[in-house]
Design a protein around this motif. Structure first.
Motif, mmCIF file in Angstrom:
data_model
loop_
_atom_site.group_PDB
_atom_site.id
_atom_site.type_symbol
_atom_site.label_atom_id
_atom_site.label_comp_id
_atom_site.label_asym_id
_atom_site.label_seq_id
_atom_site.Cartn_x
_atom_site.Cartn_y
_atom_site.Cartn_z
ATOM 1 N N TYR A 86 32.871 -10.520 11.359
ATOM 2 C CA TYR A 86 33.275 -9.120 11.458
ATOM 3 C C TYR A 86 32.429 -8.306 10.489
ATOM 4 C CZ TYR A 86 36.004 -4.862 11.022
ATOM 5 O OH TYR A 86 36.394 -3.550 10.999
ATOM 6 N N LEU A 87 31.826 -7.229 10.978
ATOM 7 C CA LEU A 87 31.031 -6.331 10.153
ATOM 8 C C LEU A 87 31.831 -5.050 9.938
ATOM 9 C CD1 LEU A 87 27.595 -6.743 11.995
ATOM 10 C CD2 LEU A 87 28.439 -7.998 9.993
ATOM 11 N N ALA A 88 32.436 -4.921 8.771
ATOM 12 C CA ALA A 88 33.319 -3.787 8.490
ATOM 13 C C ALA A 88 32.584 -2.452 8.589
ATOM 14 C CB ALA A 88 33.945 -3.948 7.112
ATOM 15 N N TRP A 89 31.339 -2.391 8.127
ATOM 16 C CA TRP A 89 30.587 -1.126 8.146
ATOM 17 C C TRP A 89 30.247 -0.678 9.560
ATOM 18 C CZ3 TRP A 89 28.749 -5.746 6.378
ATOM 19 C CH2 TRP A 89 27.667 -6.292 7.055
ATOM 20 N N GLU A 90 30.254 -1.611 10.520
ATOM 21 C CA GLU A 90 30.017 -1.279 11.926
ATOM 22 C C GLU A 90 31.325 -1.215 12.714
ATOM 23 O OE1 GLU A 90 27.254 -0.598 13.572
ATOM 24 O OE2 GLU A 90 25.718 -1.158 12.124
#
Length: 83
Positions: free
Chosen positions: A8-12
């Protein structure tokens, strides 16, 4: 096609899913929320690839909710139309 890795990429606000054949997809978190009926306030805590077949992954949320995503959801859904 087996999933090589997922995170999971929080910034995306999206999941980065890479397959054994080298293809990678950025799956929007909103699409996962809608498909699995996850509440809007839920935050991903862990992302766990299915260990035996690697044909999907689970997302566990801080609310106790669980999303189960198959490789086909990521790879075979057509992209959303851009307006």
């Amino acid at each position: 096609m087996a999933i090589a890795h997922v995170r999971y990429l929080a910034w995306e606000d999206a999941f980065d899913v890479e397959f054994d054949d080298g293809l990678s997809f950025l799956e929007p978190h909103d699409a996962v929320r809608q498909a699995c009926h996850i509440s809007a306030r839920a935050v991903p805590v862990t992302v766990v690839p299915e260990p035996e077949t690697r044909l999907g992954f689970e997302v566990r949320y801080d609310t106790g909710e669980l999303a189960e995503i198959s490789w086909a959801f990521v790879r075979e859904l057509p992209p959303a139309a851009q307006v």
